[in-house]
Motif scaffolding. Structure first.
Motif, PDB file in Angstrom:
ATOM      1  N   VAL A 434      -1.079   0.733  -9.370  1.00  0.00           N
ATOM      2  CA  VAL A 434      -2.126   1.811  -8.945  1.00  0.00           C
ATOM      3  C   VAL A 434      -2.630   1.734  -7.654  1.00  0.00           C
ATOM      4  O   VAL A 434      -2.767   3.017  -6.874  1.00  0.00           O
ATOM      5  CB  VAL A 434      -3.171   1.438 -10.426  1.00  0.00           C
ATOM      6  N   ILE A 435      -2.847   0.641  -6.965  1.00  0.00           N
ATOM      7  CA  ILE A 435      -3.722   0.703  -5.866  1.00  0.00           C
ATOM      8  C   ILE A 435      -2.677   1.200  -4.858  1.00  0.00           C
ATOM      9  O   ILE A 435      -2.991   1.906  -3.885  1.00  0.00           O
ATOM     10  CB  ILE A 435      -4.122  -0.876  -5.592  1.00  0.00           C
ATOM     11  N   LYS A 438      -2.476   4.900  -5.204  1.00  0.00           N
ATOM     12  CA  LYS A 438      -3.560   5.403  -4.596  1.00  0.00           C
ATOM     13  C   LYS A 438      -3.735   5.624  -3.301  1.00  0.00           C
ATOM     14  O   LYS A 438      -3.839   6.443  -2.705  1.00  0.00           O
ATOM     15  CB  LYS A 438      -4.795   4.324  -5.103  1.00  0.00           C
ATOM     16  N   ASP A 439      -3.211   4.428  -2.622  1.00  0.00           N
ATOM     17  CA  ASP A 439      -3.185   4.486  -0.911  1.00  0.00           C
ATOM     18  C   ASP A 439      -2.467   5.327  -0.465  1.00  0.00           C
ATOM     19  O   ASP A 439      -2.454   6.270   0.511  1.00  0.00           O
ATOM     20  CB  ASP A 439      -2.915   3.081  -0.374  1.00  0.00           C
ATOM     21  N   GLY A 442      -3.689   9.056  -1.028  1.00  0.00           N
ATOM     22  CA  GLY A 442      -4.756   9.284  -0.157  1.00  0.00           C
ATOM     23  C   GLY A 442      -4.237   9.706   1.096  1.00  0.00           C
ATOM     24  O   GLY A 442      -5.112  10.756   1.783  1.00  0.00           O
ATOM     25  N   TYR A 462      -4.574  12.896  -8.774  1.00  0.00           N
ATOM     26  CA  TYR A 462      -5.424  11.738  -8.114  1.00  0.00           C
ATOM     27  C   TYR A 462      -6.614  11.111  -9.091  1.00  0.00           C
ATOM     28  O   TYR A 462      -6.648   9.988  -8.906  1.00  0.00           O
ATOM     29  CB  TYR A 462      -6.037  12.147  -6.691  1.00  0.00           C
ATOM     30  N   LEU A 465      -5.101   9.116 -11.702  1.00  0.00           N
ATOM     31  CA  LEU A 465      -4.904   7.873 -11.293  1.00  0.00           C
ATOM     32  C   LEU A 465      -6.232   6.902 -11.130  1.00  0.00           C
ATOM     33  O   LEU A 465      -5.845   5.960 -11.779  1.00  0.00           O
ATOM     34  CB  LEU A 465      -4.435   7.928  -9.572  1.00  0.00           C
ATOM     35  N   PHE A 466      -7.216   7.564 -10.946  1.00  0.00           N
ATOM     36  CA  PHE A 466      -8.419   6.585 -11.104  1.00  0.00           C
ATOM     37  C   PHE A 466      -8.766   6.434 -12.363  1.00  0.00           C
ATOM     38  O   PHE A 466      -9.182   5.390 -12.835  1.00  0.00           O
ATOM     39  CB  PHE A 466      -9.662   7.481 -10.398  1.00  0.00           C
ATOM     40  N   TYR A 469      -6.550   3.620 -13.457  1.00  0.00           N
ATOM     41  CA  TYR A 469      -7.128   2.307 -12.778  1.00  0.00           C
ATOM     42  C   TYR A 469      -8.153   1.916 -13.857  1.00  0.00           C
ATOM     43  O   TYR A 469      -8.352   0.554 -14.090  1.00  0.00           O
ATOM     44  CB  TYR A 469      -7.552   2.515 -11.341  1.00  0.00           C
ATOM     45  N   PHE A 556     -12.097   1.173  -4.955  1.00  0.00           N
ATOM     46  CA  PHE A 556     -11.197   2.197  -5.310  1.00  0.00           C
ATOM     47  C   PHE A 556     -11.424   3.680  -4.545  1.00  0.00           C
ATOM     48  O   PHE A 556     -10.427   4.132  -4.318  1.00  0.00           O
ATOM     49  CB  PHE A 556     -10.704   2.208  -6.740  1.00  0.00           C
ATOM     50  N   LEU A 557     -12.546   3.777  -4.847  1.00  0.00           N
ATOM     51  CA  LEU A 557     -13.104   5.181  -4.340  1.00  0.00           C
ATOM     52  C   LEU A 557     -13.787   5.365  -3.095  1.00  0.00           C
ATOM     53  O   LEU A 557     -13.685   6.222  -2.503  1.00  0.00           O
ATOM     54  CB  LEU A 557     -14.022   5.752  -5.203  1.00  0.00           C
ATOM     55  N   TYR A 561     -11.346   9.316  -1.915  1.00  0.00           N
ATOM     56  CA  TYR A 561     -11.724  10.210  -2.822  1.00  0.00           C
ATOM     57  C   TYR A 561     -12.949  11.015  -2.178  1.00  0.00           C
ATOM     58  O   TYR A 561     -13.900  10.441  -2.022  1.00  0.00           O
ATOM     59  CB  TYR A 561     -12.095   9.568  -4.319  1.00  0.00           C
TER      60      TYR A 561
END
Length: 879
Positions: A434-435, A438-439, A442, A462, A465-466, A469, A556-557, A561
């Motif tokens: 997930v991370i 996410k990267d 982003g 996106y 995705l959070f 997570y 994470f945010l 985000y």
């Protein structure tokens, strides 16, 4: 003075004139003769010559007049003086015979001169006419030759120009062929334009077959130029789209990820800009523009062939045809780039889930994360190329529409986002995955935002995705908390390491009225550090997990985000609320099926602290919300749920205690017909007292004071109520005084438990304290002492009802009871019907006829028993 000088000069001139022989001839020239100019003067020059002597005499006078700038005046005066001097000259001449003869001779001479002049003039005129005729003929012949030569020269010049233009046409034709071969189609078209313009202007009316052939080949050459320029665009698509898209997008991605993002992290730490995100206006303003020059698309995607093609078709006024052909080719390239996704298919009546499955089938079950990234990067590369192409060509190829890139991206992401959601749901299963995604997304979204394309749909993914997570963290917390709960000993946490103790205090939230450092055994009086906290190890470990989960969510945010902040904040709140309610509360609630009072008591204590933690986390979430709004206030719903579980736990504990007491009460029996006064309470009452003392001094000692006090109040109130009920409803109709004293002995024994549970200051054992904590402990002890005194008095009041009924039994005088003043002072809680019933129990009809002697002996026995009872009561109530 000047006038006199002028007159003098004029007179001198007159004298000289008069003394000159030819002076009369000079006067014969009138004004008309002077106007004839130099020719007349020349004719008479010989006749008017003055002798040298006369001239020498005139010269000084004339010079003087010129120097004085008075010559015109002197001349005018000379004329006037001449008229004055020669006014009578004619008369003099006529009177002078000699002069008259001279005049007569002169007339003949003048006639001869005239004839000579006339002949001379006639002869000269004839010569002049002959010369004029000859010259005229010569001029006419020369002019005719000139005209003939000029016509010939003009024709020669025209031929030269014509030949040079023909050569120019041939040169342009050859040049056009060469330029077409070299691929310079726009220059070739310019050559054709020049060739066509020269032919139409200069050779349209000439019948030159070879020029007509060249002119007829112009449309063919134009068509060839159009076709070849379009083929050049197609070959450009092959070289750019198929070969460069992935490499260009990867270059963009790496630049953002490996250059801009690290630079921003450094700047954010140095400038303390933690509240701002990557690709925010603040971050963009801090970028190094020189580094961004490495992403110059003009060098990555050269568009010379497009510029030439546009110029060609604009020159031919066939831009619409170019746009149509371009769109056909472009659509084909788009379909190849987006494969296996079909962007041309129209929406059907199938459900969303069917469309997702259908799209997933196109990509296949083995579609890996690497393939997903490469595919999305290829799409990103095409968006970059498309933006560059349309912007560089002023959106001409897209019919001046500035939404070509946007339309493609909107169609693509609308078809692809369902699969992305499916991939996220089915294929991404770990925090690391997930991370990583996410990267990637982003940076991907940041590039799209800078390209000014819509990112709403991919932002929804996106956010999903959070949510994924957060769900994974929820699952991890569930597993770890289950392990902690399973390993928890449900005992107060005892710590013998000072560092660990300080760490636990930093991790956990304590009650507001709790001291910052709970009382511990001072190191001066103990060889080893030792501290006991009321909660079990489950609480600090759970607090650590909750904080860790919250930090992971916030981290994470932290970078990418930037939109839908309210929704993201709501996800954080919901996740932590679910952790408290659906994991902590639910799993602890499941433990309430135990019958262990110790565990239930510890659960109650833990729940009290979990409620505190949930409240504190509400403040943290409100203060550190992602929307950066300081006015956000929220309360986790789990606070209410935990409170309900806490109340249920308390009720469960009460039920367990009540059940135990009920079990003990079943063994309680009173001998109401006893004739002897006991010195010790019954064993069953001792068991009840021992149970209560152990329960509240050992098992429930760590309960909050309010809860513990409430339980004590309730249990003593229930006990006194039950014993009163036994006395009133389960005792026989006749009671002996000894049984009443025995019953009082037992009740006083139970009442004595209060002083053990809440000892007075003199009875409380002293504990050693360190000097630095003495002042704190003294104030806390004073406050605790006052609270304990109030509690002790309140607990003693629970026995007031029972005591009043016992006192009435000991002196069952109904007459005294009927006296309101005495009743309200001694028996305010005894109802009249109850008093009558108790009186009847103590004064039975059988004993009404006993003689006075026996009666006295009985009364004496009761008095003795009462005295014995008082001694027992004093014993059990002693400190």
């Amino acid at each position: 003075m000047e006038s006199n000088a002028q007159s003098q000069i004029s007179e001198e001139l007159q004298k000289i004139l008069l003394s000159t022989d030819l002076s009369f001839l000079k006067s014969t020239f009138d004004d008309e003769d002077r106007k004839k100019g130099a020719s007349v003067v020349q004719d008479y020059e010989e006749e008017l010559d003055l002798d040298e002597h006369t001239m020498n005499r005139w010269t000084p006078l004339l010079r003087s007049a010129i120097e004085n700038d008075s010559l015109p005046v002197v001349v005018d005066e000379l004329y006037n003086s001449v008229e004055d001097h020669f006014e009578n000259l004619e008369t003099q001449i006529l009177q002078d015979s000699q002069l008259s003869d001279n005049l007569t001779v002169s007339v003949g001479q003048i006639s001869n001169i005239k004839e000579i002049i006339e002949e001379s003039l006639l002869r000269e005129t004839e010569d002049l006419q002959g010369q004029l005729a000859q010259t005229t003929n010569d001029v006419i012949s020369r002019k005719q030759s000139y005209i003939n030569n000029k016509k010939t020269s003009t024709k020669i010049s025209e031929c030269i120009i014509l030949i040079s233009k023909i050569l120019q046409i041939l040169e342009l034709s050859n040049k056009c062929q060469d330029l077409i071969k070299d691929g310079s189609y726009y220059k070739a078209l310019q050559s054709l334009g020049g060739l066509e313009r020269i032919y139409v202007q200069d050779f349209k009316n000439y019948n030159f077959d070879f020029l007509k052939t060249i002119y007829a080949s112009i449309p063919v050459l134009k068509s060839k130029i159009k076709d070849e320029s379009l083929n050049l665009i197609k070959s450009s698509f092959n070289s750019n789209l198929e070969r460069k898209l992935l490499s260009v997008s990867t270059k963009f991605f790496d630049f953002y990820n490996e250059t801009l993002l690290p630079d921003w992290k450094n700047s954010k730490n140095e400038l303390k800009l933690s509240s701002f995100k990557f690709n925010s206006p603040v971050e963009i303003s801090l970028r190094d523009t020189k580094k961004e020059e490495t992403l110059n698309l003009a060098t990555i995607f050269p568009l010379d062939e497009f510029y030439d093609c546009i110029l060609i078709f604009q020159n031919l006024k066939e831009t619409n045809y170019l746009c149509s052909e371009f769109k056909t080719e472009y659509d084909f390239r788009i379909s190849k780039v987006a494969y296996p996704l079909d962007l041309k298919s129209h929406g059907s009546t199938t459900t969303h889930s069917d469309q997702v499955l259908k799209t997933a089938a196109l990509f296949g079950d083995e579609f890996s994360s690497t393939e997903l990234k490469n595919y999305m990067l290829k799409i990103l590369g095409f968006v970059i190329y498309d933006k560059h192409l349309n912007k560089s060509t002023d959106y001409l190829l897209s019919y001046k529409s500035m939404s070509t890139s946007e339309n493609f991206w909107e169609i693509f992401i609308a078809r692809f986002s369902p699969f992305l959601e499916y991939y996220l749901t089915k294929r991404v299963n770990t925090e690391e995955e997930v991370i990583e995604l996410k990267d990637f997304l982003g940076i991907y979204i940041a590039i799209l935002e800078n390209l000014n394309v819509g990112v709403e749909l991919i932002n929804k993914v996106y956010i999903l995705l959070f949510r994924k997570y957060a769900a994974l963290l929820f699952q991890v917390f569930d597993i770890e908390f289950s392990t902690l709960l399973k390993d928890d000993d449900f005992m107060p946490l005892t710590i013998n390491d000072k560092g660990l103790y300080e760490k636990v205090l930093r991790i956990c939230w304590l009650k507001d009225d709790e001291p910052e450092r709970p009382r511990i055994e001072d190191e001066e009086f103990s060889e080893q550090f030792l501290a006991t906290l009321p909660f079990s190890p489950l609480y600090p470990m759970s607090c650590t997990l909750v904080k860790k989960t919250h930090n992971k969510l916030v981290t994470f945010l932290s970078e990418f985000y930037r939109s839908n902040l309210s929704e993201l904040n709501q996800i954080i709140v919901q996740t932590l609320d679910s952790i408290f309610s659906e994991i902590i509360n639910a799993k602890i609630h499941a433990k309430l099926d135990t019958t262990s009072r110790e565990e239930i008591a510890q659960i109650l204590i833990n729940l009290d602290y979990f409620i505190i933690a949930a409240k504190e986390f509400s403040h943290i979430l409100g203060r550190e919300n992602t929307t950066l709004n300081p006015d956000v206030e929220l309360t986790l719903q789990s606070v209410k749920i935990l409170t309900q579980s806490r109340n249920l736990t308390e009720q469960k504990l009460i039920e367990l205690i009540d059940s135990k007491i009920s079990d003990l009460m079943e063994f309680v029996e009173f001998e109401w017909s006893a004739t002897a006064v006991e010195r010790e309470p019954s064993f069953s009452v001792k068991d009840i007292a021992q149970f209560l003392e152990m329960m509240f001094t050992s098992t429930l000692v760590n309960l909050p004071d309010s809860v513990k006090t409430l339980l004590i109040f309730r249990e003593f109130d229930v006990l006194t109520g039950r014993f009163l009920d036994v006395l009133l409803n389960f005792s026989p109709p006749i009671l002996t005084p000894q049984s009443v004293l025995n019953f009082e002995l037992n009740m006083n024994f139970l009442e004595g438990i209060i002083s053990k549970l809440f000892p007075s200051d003199g009875d409380r054992p002293s504990t050693p304290t360190s000097p630095d904590l003495g002042a704190v402990h003294s104030s806390e002890n004073a406050r605790a002492s006052n609270l304990m005194d109030n509690t002790r008095r309140s607990l003693y009041s629970t026995f007031s009802d029972l005591k009043q009924h016992i006192e009435f039994l000991k002196s069952p005088d109904i007459t005294e009871y009927n006296d309101p003043s005495i009743r309200m002072r001694k028996f305010p809680r005894i109802k009249p019907e109850v008093a009558q019933m108790l009186h009847d129990k103590m004064v039975s009809p059988a004993s009404a006829g006993i003689d006075s002697a026996n009666s006295s002996s009985v009364d004496q026995s009761f008095a003795d028993s009462l005295g014995s009872h008082k001694r027992l009561a004093k014993f059990f109530n002693r400190a």
